[in-house]
Design a protein around this motif. Sequence first.
Motif, short mmCIF file in Angstrom:
data_model
loop_
_atom_site.label_atom_id
_atom_site.label_comp_id
_atom_site.label_asym_id
_atom_site.label_seq_id
_atom_site.Cartn_x
_atom_site.Cartn_y
_atom_site.Cartn_z
N ALA A 128 -120.19 57.43 141.43
CA ALA A 128 -119.34 57.42 140.23
C ALA A 128 -119.53 56.12 139.46
O ALA A 128 -119.61 56.12 138.22
N SER A 129 -119.62 55.02 140.17
CA SER A 129 -119.82 53.72 139.52
C SER A 129 -121.16 53.67 138.80
O SER A 129 -121.25 53.23 137.65
N ASN A 169 -119.94 60.37 132.35
CA ASN A 169 -118.55 60.48 132.79
C ASN A 169 -118.48 61.49 133.94
O ASN A 169 -118.67 62.69 133.72
N PRO A 170 -118.20 61.02 135.16
CA PRO A 170 -118.15 61.94 136.31
C PRO A 170 -117.09 63.03 136.15
O PRO A 170 -117.22 64.12 136.71
N VAL A 185 -123.07 65.47 139.25
CA VAL A 185 -123.10 64.04 138.93
C VAL A 185 -124.43 63.45 139.41
O VAL A 185 -125.11 62.73 138.66
N ALA A 191 -122.88 56.25 137.76
CA ALA A 191 -122.81 57.20 136.65
C ALA A 191 -122.15 56.53 135.44
O ALA A 191 -122.63 56.66 134.31
N ASN A 192 -121.06 55.82 135.68
CA ASN A 192 -120.37 55.13 134.58
C ASN A 192 -121.28 54.08 133.93
O ASN A 192 -121.29 53.93 132.71
N GLU A 193 -122.04 53.33 134.74
CA GLU A 193 -122.97 52.33 134.20
C GLU A 193 -124.02 52.98 133.31
O GLU A 193 -124.47 52.37 132.34
N GLY A 228 -123.54 55.62 131.53
CA GLY A 228 -122.90 56.32 130.42
C GLY A 228 -122.58 57.77 130.71
O GLY A 228 -122.39 58.56 129.79
N GLU A 271 -117.99 56.98 145.61
CA GLU A 271 -117.55 55.88 144.74
C GLU A 271 -118.75 55.18 144.11
O GLU A 271 -118.74 54.84 142.93
#
Length: 130
Positions: free
Chosen positions: A99-100, A108-109, A118, A102-104, A106, A96
């Motif tokens: 993934a968080s 996309n997991p 990832v 990775a999103n920060e 930019g 988690e």
Amino acid sequence: MAMKMENISNGKVIGIGEVTILPGEVKEIPAAYEASPILEVYKKMGFARITGKVSAPAKTQEEVEAEKKAAAEKAAADAEELRKARLASLEGISEEGLASLANELGINPAECKDQADVLKKVKAALTKKK
């Protein structure tokens, strides 16, 4: 508190720059005139009462530019520190958390093959110097 002048004269109108002070009035002294020797003259003659303190002098263009440069350098140093902390936090990071992060960044997991992919992309993004 800015400097203010009270006109305590009997009928004398006082002018300080663009400011006109009628008898009995209290007005703020323009910053450009706070150090004017005429203020002491009015005070010694018994025409005016001056209160407050001299406001901070206006900053020069060089001072403003130096502050901007220092702020930019601090922001860059903070960003570098955050980048290093994030890179160090990858050791043992949860799915988690990864993934968080990775999103920060930019990334996309869902577009990655697996967790290792990832992690690889996140590390690559964090090792790039901006």
